[in-house]
Scaffold this active site. Structure first.
Site, PDB file in Angstrom:
ATOM      1  N   TYR A  87     -28.734  15.012 -40.082  1.00  0.00           N
ATOM      2  CA  TYR A  87     -27.285  15.179 -40.252  1.00  0.00           C
ATOM      3  C   TYR A  87     -26.566  15.011 -38.911  1.00  0.00           C
ATOM      4  CZ  TYR A  87     -22.822  17.418 -41.394  1.00  0.00           C
ATOM      5  OH  TYR A  87     -21.485  17.680 -41.567  1.00  0.00           O
ATOM      6  N   SER A  98     -18.355  15.468 -37.536  1.00  0.00           N
ATOM      7  CA  SER A  98     -18.638  16.911 -37.533  1.00  0.00           C
ATOM      8  C   SER A  98     -18.824  17.329 -36.081  1.00  0.00           C
ATOM      9  CB  SER A  98     -19.934  17.175 -38.306  1.00  0.00           C
ATOM     10  OG  SER A  98     -20.435  18.465 -38.017  1.00  0.00           O
TER      11      SER A  98
END
Ligand SMILES: NC(=O)c1ccc[n+]([C@@H]2O[C@H](COP(=O)([O-])OP(=O)(O)OC[C@H]3O[C@@H](n4cnc5c(N)ncnc54)[C@H](O)[C@@H]3O)[C@@H](O)[C@H]2O)c1
Length: 264
Positions: free
Chosen positions: A155, A142
């Protein structure tokens, strides 16, 4: 290149929704046979039925190593091999917590899925590929793993670790003809973003990000990410390993140039 993946077998974890589902569809267009691995049995089975004989579903929790090993064995048994492993399954966390509020209640689960799931998926696929002529492994990171920012700390840490892990094992596995690369998407409206923040905020946040930060003023799509996976999964990228392909409208390329204030 038409049917670039004809004769190849792919596994896509988290393939029952969002970016994984778009990837499954893109790989099928390239002629691959695909195993969808997902926790969500209902969606996975329904998609496998809709897509027809070139698709199978295997219910899998990527956080459980035995289930990932079973998944690779299933792909080999059903389709006779494994040439492309897409470690896509991932989960987010609460968006609004700062470090001082963070209780890390989500930490273990997020790391288990986003990092351990990628590690065990890579290892299990590589063990098969190493003695069967090589292959390609694509790990979904990401831009949260490329660039620091507030919120979803576990995350971001997991996605950053995926990038470093990918580069390390690309070096490790090159001698077996196994390429390992990352795709790092920017914000794309899927169930994952809706789980990180209130669902109704997703579109507003993405639009605001596009207006303020993203150089390309278009909204990224799941298909954009699937195109990157298809490229890294096939022979157009034969000389590419250990890299991170950002699919983020230019967000992480750098800062926009300062414009001089206009004279009044
Ligand atoms: N959507 C974005 O904006 C975005 C941005 C950057 C990175 N990503 C990454 O892309 C990947 C896919 O995200 P998405 O947006 O499509 O999410 P999504 O929530 O729409 O879909 C994720 C899929 O993974 C499955 N899944 C969740 N946990 C699993 C587990 N333990 N084992 C197997 N399957 C599991 C879910 O059932 C679901 O089908 C994730 O790794 C995510 O971190 C997404």
């Amino acid at each position: 290149m038409a049917e670039e993946l004809s004769g190849r077998v792919a596994v896509v974890t988290g393939g029952a929704a969002g970016l994984g589902r778009a990837t499954v569809e893109r790989l099928l267009e390239d002629g691959a046979r695909v195993v969808i691995a997902d926790l969500d049995r209902e969606s996975g089975e329904s998609l496998a039925t809709d897509y027809g004989p070139d698709v199978r579903f295997r219910q899998t929790d990527v956080a459980v190593a035995e289930q990932v090993q079973d998944l690779v064995g299933f792909a080999v048994k059903e389709f006779g091999g494994l040439h492309l492993m897409v470690n896509n399954a991932g989960i987010s966390g609460a968006m609004h917590q700062t470090l001082l509020d963070e209780d890390f209640a989500d930490f273990q689960r997020i790391l288990s899925v986003n990092l351990f799931g990628v590690m065990t998926g890579t290892q299990t696929a590589a063990r098969h590929m190493a003695v069967n002529g090589g292959g390609s492994i694509v790990n979904i990171s990401s831009i949260g793993g490329v660039q620091a920012g507030p919120g979803v700390l576990s995350y971001r840490a997991s996605k950053s670790a995926v990038i470093h892990f990918t580069k390390c094992v690309a070096l490790d596995l090159a001698e077996y003809g196994i390429r390992v690369n990352c795709v790092a998407p920017g914000g794309i409206p899927t169930g994952l973003l809706a789980s990180a923040t209130a669902a109704e905020e997703v579109t507003r946040r993405i639009r605001a990000h596009m207006a303020a930060v993203q150089p390309l003023k278009r909204q990224g799509t799941a298909r954009d990410v699937a195109e990157a996976v298809a490229y890294l999964g096939g022979d157009r990228s034969l000389h590419v390993t250990g890299t991170v392909l950002t699919v983020d409208g230019g967000t992480t390329a750098g800062l926009k140039p300062m414009r001089p204030a206009s004279a009044s």
